[in-house]
Design a protein around this motif. Structure first.
Motif, PDB file in Angstrom:
ATOM      1  N   ILE A  59       0.645  -5.062   4.942  1.00 35.58           N
ATOM      2  CA  ILE A  59       0.164  -4.849   3.578  1.00 35.58           C
ATOM      3  C   ILE A  59       0.730  -3.531   3.065  1.00 35.58           C
ATOM      4  O   ILE A  59       0.637  -2.507   3.745  1.00 35.58           O
ATOM      5  N   ARG A  60       1.288  -3.573   1.864  1.00 35.79           N
ATOM      6  CA  ARG A  60       1.704  -2.344   1.182  1.00 35.79           C
ATOM      7  C   ARG A  60       0.749  -2.113   0.020  1.00 35.79           C
ATOM      8  O   ARG A  60       0.503  -3.017  -0.777  1.00 35.79           O
ATOM      9  N   ASN A  61       0.206  -0.901  -0.037  1.00 33.23           N
ATOM     10  CA  ASN A  61      -0.686  -0.547  -1.138  1.00 33.23           C
ATOM     11  C   ASN A  61      -0.259   0.782  -1.746  1.00 33.23           C
ATOM     12  O   ASN A  61       0.392   1.588  -1.097  1.00 33.23           O
ATOM     13  N   ASP A  62      -0.650   0.961  -2.998  1.00 36.88           N
ATOM     14  CA  ASP A  62      -0.375   2.240  -3.647  1.00 36.88           C
ATOM     15  C   ASP A  62      -1.690   2.955  -3.934  1.00 36.88           C
ATOM     16  O   ASP A  62      -2.766   2.482  -3.546  1.00 36.88           O
ATOM     17  N   GLU A  63      -1.613   4.097  -4.621  1.00 36.44           N
ATOM     18  CA  GLU A  63      -2.794   4.938  -4.842  1.00 36.44           C
ATOM     19  C   GLU A  63      -3.813   4.299  -5.787  1.00 36.44           C
ATOM     20  O   GLU A  63      -4.944   4.773  -5.881  1.00 36.44           O
ATOM     21  N   THR A  64      -3.453   3.208  -6.454  1.00 38.52           N
ATOM     22  CA  THR A  64      -4.412   2.559  -7.354  1.00 38.52           C
ATOM     23  C   THR A  64      -5.377   1.633  -6.609  1.00 38.52           C
ATOM     24  O   THR A  64      -6.318   1.134  -7.218  1.00 38.52           O
ATOM     25  N   THR A 127       3.059 -22.463   9.427  1.00 37.46           N
ATOM     26  CA  THR A 127       2.769 -21.864   8.134  1.00 37.46           C
ATOM     27  C   THR A 127       1.640 -20.858   8.302  1.00 37.46           C
ATOM     28  O   THR A 127       0.611 -21.171   8.915  1.00 37.46           O
ATOM     29  N   LEU A 128       1.848 -19.663   7.776  1.00 41.01           N
ATOM     30  CA  LEU A 128       0.811 -18.642   7.739  1.00 41.01           C
ATOM     31  C   LEU A 128       0.451 -18.413   6.278  1.00 41.01           C
ATOM     32  O   LEU A 128       1.320 -18.085   5.467  1.00 41.01           O
ATOM     33  N   GLU A 129      -0.826 -18.633   5.951  1.00 39.50           N
ATOM     34  CA  GLU A 129      -1.304 -18.442   4.582  1.00 39.50           C
ATOM     35  C   GLU A 129      -2.304 -17.295   4.573  1.00 39.50           C
ATOM     36  O   GLU A 129      -3.229 -17.268   5.399  1.00 39.50           O
ATOM     37  N   ILE A 130      -2.124 -16.364   3.626  1.00 39.49           N
ATOM     38  CA  ILE A 130      -2.968 -15.172   3.547  1.00 39.49           C
ATOM     39  C   ILE A 130      -3.499 -15.041   2.123  1.00 39.49           C
ATOM     40  O   ILE A 130      -2.733 -15.118   1.160  1.00 39.49           O
ATOM     41  N   GLY A 148      -3.621  -2.673  -6.708  1.00 36.44           N
ATOM     42  CA  GLY A 148      -3.114  -1.707  -5.745  1.00 36.44           C
ATOM     43  C   GLY A 148      -2.423  -2.301  -4.531  1.00 36.44           C
ATOM     44  O   GLY A 148      -1.828  -1.570  -3.741  1.00 36.44           O
ATOM     45  N   ILE A 149      -2.478  -3.608  -4.348  1.00 32.05           N
ATOM     46  CA  ILE A 149      -1.741  -4.260  -3.257  1.00 32.05           C
ATOM     47  C   ILE A 149      -0.402  -4.696  -3.846  1.00 32.05           C
ATOM     48  O   ILE A 149      -0.355  -5.551  -4.718  1.00 32.05           O
ATOM     49  N   THR A 150       0.672  -4.090  -3.383  1.00 32.36           N
ATOM     50  CA  THR A 150       1.992  -4.350  -3.972  1.00 32.36           C
ATOM     51  C   THR A 150       2.766  -5.442  -3.246  1.00 32.36           C
ATOM     52  O   THR A 150       3.540  -6.161  -3.867  1.00 32.36           O
ATOM     53  N   ASP A 151       2.572  -5.556  -1.922  1.00 29.14           N
ATOM     54  CA  ASP A 151       3.311  -6.541  -1.124  1.00 29.14           C
ATOM     55  C   ASP A 151       2.436  -7.033   0.017  1.00 29.14           C
ATOM     56  O   ASP A 151       1.644  -6.273   0.581  1.00 29.14           O
ATOM     57  N   VAL A 152       2.623  -8.295   0.359  1.00 32.47           N
ATOM     58  CA  VAL A 152       1.940  -8.902   1.505  1.00 32.47           C
ATOM     59  C   VAL A 152       3.023  -9.490   2.395  1.00 32.47           C
ATOM     60  O   VAL A 152       3.951 -10.142   1.923  1.00 32.47           O
ATOM     61  N   GLY A 153       2.906  -9.225   3.695  1.00 33.13           N
ATOM     62  CA  GLY A 153       3.930  -9.737   4.611  1.00 33.13           C
ATOM     63  C   GLY A 153       3.356 -10.068   5.969  1.00 33.13           C
ATOM     64  O   GLY A 153       2.157  -9.934   6.219  1.00 33.13           O
ATOM     65  N   PHE A 154       4.253 -10.498   6.825  1.00 31.13           N
ATOM     66  CA  PHE A 154       3.875 -10.752   8.216  1.00 31.13           C
ATOM     67  C   PHE A 154       5.043 -10.388   9.104  1.00 31.13           C
ATOM     68  O   PHE A 154       6.195 -10.268   8.651  1.00 31.13           O
ATOM     69  N   GLN A 155       4.735 -10.197  10.353  1.00 29.18           N
ATOM     70  CA  GLN A 155       5.760  -9.841  11.334  1.00 29.18           C
ATOM     71  C   GLN A 155       5.406 -10.463  12.669  1.00 29.18           C
ATOM     72  O   GLN A 155       4.243 -10.460  13.059  1.00 29.18           O
ATOM     73  N   ILE A 156       6.405 -11.004  13.330  1.00 29.62           N
ATOM     74  CA  ILE A 156       6.240 -11.550  14.677  1.00 29.62           C
ATOM     75  C   ILE A 156       7.095 -10.706  15.609  1.00 29.62           C
ATOM     76  O   ILE A 156       8.272 -10.477  15.336  1.00 29.62           O
ATOM     77  N   GLU A 157       6.479 -10.254  16.691  1.00 29.64           N
ATOM     78  CA  GLU A 157       7.187  -9.471  17.697  1.00 29.64           C
ATOM     79  C   GLU A 157       6.964 -10.094  19.059  1.00 29.64           C
ATOM     80  O   GLU A 157       5.892 -10.669  19.306  1.00 29.64           O
ATOM     81  N   LYS A 158       7.956  -9.983  19.923  1.00 34.70           N
ATOM     82  CA  LYS A 158       7.763 -10.403  21.310  1.00 34.70           C
ATOM     83  C   LYS A 158       6.804  -9.416  21.965  1.00 34.70           C
ATOM     84  O   LYS A 158       6.900  -8.213  21.762  1.00 34.70           O
ATOM     85  N   SER A 159       5.852  -9.934  22.742  1.00 40.87           N
ATOM     86  CA  SER A 159       4.926  -9.069  23.471  1.00 40.87           C
ATOM     87  C   SER A 159       5.686  -8.324  24.551  1.00 40.87           C
ATOM     88  O   SER A 159       6.631  -8.860  25.139  1.00 40.87           O
ATOM     89  N   LYS A 160       5.247  -7.138  24.807  1.00 40.95           N
ATOM     90  CA  LYS A 160       5.904  -6.319  25.846  1.00 40.95           C
ATOM     91  C   LYS A 160       5.288  -6.583  27.193  1.00 40.95           C
ATOM     92  O   LYS A 160       4.176  -6.930  27.341  1.00 40.95           O
TER      93      LYS A 160
END
Length: 160
Positions: A59-64, A127-130, A148-160
């Motif tokens: 999630i990207r948010n700004d000061e608003t 499908t990921l729905e948010i 104030g929410i400018t962008d919504v995203g997701f990320q997949i990473e391999k577990s360590k």
């Protein structure tokens, strides 16, 4: 001598940049307003059916953004038709009002845990729905346009 060292340094830099990120994607909201009926949807095809992965909501948010937390509804749909639906709460600021997340200036990026050590059991389209589930205290109706929410995203990473 310098000719021999330069390729080694380049290889070291490239090796140190290795990431576990399998996929990352963002979608912008409507001029910094996230409508409660706007479900942000991501489709992905995960080919690795053996390794464990971590899934994050970004999630990207700004000061608003005027709240200290964020409630989300996340729904992960599998190619088999199985669905996992979660209601999630994340802290967005410290008690003193200082924003959590990374970034300089007015924009902050929050990498929020969603699922840990997930194995994608079958090949196919996921499908990921948010959507947001924010409400004002004492109100049954949700906040129509979350500012104030400018962008919504997701990320997949391999577990360590």
């Amino acid at each position: 001598m310098l000719k021999n060292i330069l390729p080694i340094l380049v290889l070291m830099v490239l090796a140190s940049c290795e990431t576990n990120t399998v996929r990352s994607e963002y979608k912008a909201t409507n001029d910094g307003y996230w409508n409660k009926d706007n479900i942000v949807s991501f489709k992905f095809t995960e080919q690795d059916t053996i390794s464990k992965h971590n899934i994050f909501i970004n999630i990207r948010n700004d000061e608003t953004y005027s709240y200290s937390n964020l409630f989300l509804i996340a729904e992960l749909n599998f190619p088999t038709g199985e669905t996992i639906k979660d209601t999630l709460e994340y802290e967005m600021s410290k008690p003193d009002g200082e924003w959590l997340g990374t970034g300089h200036g007015s924009l902050k990026e929050n990498k929020l845990w969603y699922k840990e050590n997930v194995v994608f059991p079958t090949k196919g389209e996921y499908t990921l729905e948010i959507s947001h589930a924010m409400r004002k205290n004492g109100s049954v109706e949700g906040i129509m346009d979350l500012k104030g929410i400018t962008d919504v995203g997701f990320q997949i990473e391999k577990s360590k």
